[in-house]
Design a protein around this motif. Structure first.
Motif, short mmCIF file in Angstrom:
data_model
loop_
_atom_site.label_atom_id
_atom_site.label_comp_id
_atom_site.label_asym_id
_atom_site.label_seq_id
_atom_site.Cartn_x
_atom_site.Cartn_y
_atom_site.Cartn_z
N ARG A 16 48.16 46.72 37.41
CA ARG A 16 46.98 47.60 37.34
C ARG A 16 46.14 47.29 36.10
O ARG A 16 44.92 47.15 36.18
CB ARG A 16 47.42 49.06 37.32
N GLU A 17 46.78 47.17 34.95
CA GLU A 17 46.05 46.90 33.71
C GLU A 17 45.30 45.57 33.80
O GLU A 17 44.16 45.46 33.34
CB GLU A 17 47.01 46.88 32.52
N ASN A 18 45.90 44.57 34.41
CA ASN A 18 45.25 43.28 34.58
C ASN A 18 44.06 43.38 35.53
O ASN A 18 43.00 42.81 35.27
CB ASN A 18 46.25 42.24 35.09
N LEU A 19 44.22 44.10 36.62
CA LEU A 19 43.14 44.21 37.59
C LEU A 19 41.98 45.04 37.06
O LEU A 19 40.82 44.75 37.37
CB LEU A 19 43.67 44.80 38.90
N LEU A 20 42.27 46.03 36.23
CA LEU A 20 41.21 46.87 35.70
C LEU A 20 40.29 46.13 34.74
O LEU A 20 39.20 46.61 34.43
CB LEU A 20 41.80 48.12 35.04
N ALA A 26 37.73 51.39 38.52
CA ALA A 26 38.24 51.29 39.89
C ALA A 26 39.40 52.25 40.13
O ALA A 26 40.32 52.35 39.32
CB ALA A 26 38.69 49.85 40.18
N ASP A 27 39.33 52.95 41.26
CA ASP A 27 40.44 53.82 41.64
C ASP A 27 41.45 53.01 42.47
O ASP A 27 41.20 51.85 42.80
CB ASP A 27 39.94 55.05 42.41
N ASP A 28 42.57 53.63 42.79
CA ASP A 28 43.63 52.91 43.49
C ASP A 28 43.17 52.33 44.83
O ASP A 28 43.52 51.21 45.17
CB ASP A 28 44.85 53.81 43.71
N GLU A 29 42.38 53.08 45.59
CA GLU A 29 41.92 52.58 46.89
C GLU A 29 41.04 51.33 46.72
O GLU A 29 41.17 50.37 47.45
CB GLU A 29 41.17 53.66 47.67
N THR A 30 40.19 51.35 45.72
CA THR A 30 39.33 50.19 45.44
C THR A 30 40.17 48.99 45.00
O THR A 30 39.93 47.86 45.43
CB THR A 30 38.28 50.55 44.36
N ILE A 31 41.17 49.26 44.18
CA ILE A 31 42.07 48.19 43.73
C ILE A 31 42.81 47.60 44.92
O ILE A 31 42.87 46.37 45.08
CB ILE A 31 43.05 48.70 42.66
N TRP A 32 43.37 48.46 45.78
CA TRP A 32 44.11 47.95 46.94
C TRP A 32 43.20 47.20 47.91
O TRP A 32 43.61 46.22 48.53
CB TRP A 32 44.85 49.08 47.66
N GLN A 33 41.94 47.63 48.01
CA GLN A 33 40.99 46.93 48.87
C GLN A 33 40.78 45.50 48.36
O GLN A 33 40.79 44.55 49.15
CB GLN A 33 39.67 47.70 48.90
N ALA A 34 40.60 45.34 47.06
CA ALA A 34 40.44 44.00 46.47
C ALA A 34 41.72 43.19 46.65
O ALA A 34 41.67 41.99 46.94
CB ALA A 34 40.07 44.11 44.99
N CYS A 35 42.88 43.84 46.51
CA CYS A 35 44.16 43.14 46.68
C CYS A 35 44.34 42.68 48.12
O CYS A 35 44.86 41.58 48.36
CB CYS A 35 45.32 44.05 46.25
N ARG A 36 43.90 43.50 49.08
CA ARG A 36 43.99 43.08 50.48
C ARG A 36 43.09 41.87 50.74
O ARG A 36 43.49 40.92 51.40
CB ARG A 36 43.62 44.24 51.42
N LEU A 55 54.05 42.57 34.56
CA LEU A 55 53.86 41.14 34.81
C LEU A 55 54.56 40.25 33.79
O LEU A 55 54.68 39.06 33.99
CB LEU A 55 52.37 40.80 34.85
N GLY A 56 55.00 40.85 32.71
CA GLY A 56 55.61 40.03 31.65
C GLY A 56 54.55 39.26 30.89
O GLY A 56 53.36 39.32 31.20
N GLN A 68 47.00 33.40 41.14
CA GLN A 68 45.67 33.10 41.66
C GLN A 68 45.14 34.28 42.48
O GLN A 68 43.99 34.68 42.33
CB GLN A 68 45.68 31.83 42.50
N ARG A 69 45.99 34.86 43.33
CA ARG A 69 45.54 35.97 44.17
C ARG A 69 45.21 37.20 43.33
O ARG A 69 44.24 37.91 43.63
CB ARG A 69 46.59 36.29 45.23
N LEU A 70 45.98 37.46 42.28
CA LEU A 70 45.67 38.60 41.40
C LEU A 70 44.34 38.38 40.68
O LEU A 70 43.54 39.31 40.53
CB LEU A 70 46.79 38.84 40.39
N CYS A 71 44.10 37.15 40.26
CA CYS A 71 42.83 36.85 39.58
C CYS A 71 41.65 36.91 40.54
O CYS A 71 40.55 37.31 40.14
CB CYS A 71 42.91 35.50 38.87
#
Length: 167
Positions: A16-20, A26-36, A55-56, A68-71
């Motif tokens: 979450r911290e990386n994606l933000l 971004a709320d969780d639904e927006t984050i999950w939409q980008a992840c999908r 993530l370490g 790559q997918r997370l980025c």
């Protein structure tokens, strides 16, 4: 503008911290939409903690393709008008890459520039530019280049032969 490189940087901390970093609001639904769209949901749903998984240091807990997918997801959260992919799906299998391409094709208000070595990465684009020795060699669609350009033909047939052998 958003750029996704072949070698990406993830920070120590949670998913979450990386994606933000892409969109701090971004709320969780927006984050999950980008992840999908980036096909990151496929592995995140199996990770203990999901978005809150650690993530370490530099993303050591995920593979190169997962990084790559997370980025990609992080960059999509920015909602850039111009998105540059610099060989950013090179560590992803071709089936996942096809899903990502399909998701990106659904985004109409974004110009996408794709730098790639795989023909499958650019086969459905509006224009393909073939470079030779740092200079533009040919420009066209997949169909046009396949009919007329020997360099594109060689790349295409060599890669498609490999695809058939791996199928």
């Amino acid at each position: 503008m958003g750029i996704v490189l072949q070698k990406n940087v993830l920070f120590s901390g949670t998913v979450r911290e990386n994606l933000l970093w892409g969109n701090g609001e971004a709320d969780d639904e927006t984050i999950w939409q980008a992840c999908r769209a980036a096909c990151a949901d496929e592995f995140l749903s199996r990770m203990p903690g999901g978005l809150d998984a650690d993530l370490g240091q530099g993303g050591v807990n995920v593979s190169g393709g997962q990084k790559q997918r997370l980025c990609i997801a992080r960059t999509l959260l920015k909602k850039p008008k111009i998105l540059i992919f610099d060989d950013s799906t090179s560590a992803v299998d071709t089936a996942t890459e096809a899903k990502i391409r399909s998701s990106l094709a659904e985004i109409s208000d974004m110009t996408k520039i794709i730098i790639a070595q795989r023909v499958t990465s650019v086969i459905d684009t509006d224009k393909i530019i073939i470079l030779e020795d740092g200079r533009i060699h040919a420009v066209g669609t997949h169909k046009e280049l396949l009919q007329s350009d020997p360099i594109y033909q060689e790349i295409y047939y060599s890669q498609m032969k490999g695809e058939k052998e791996n199928a």
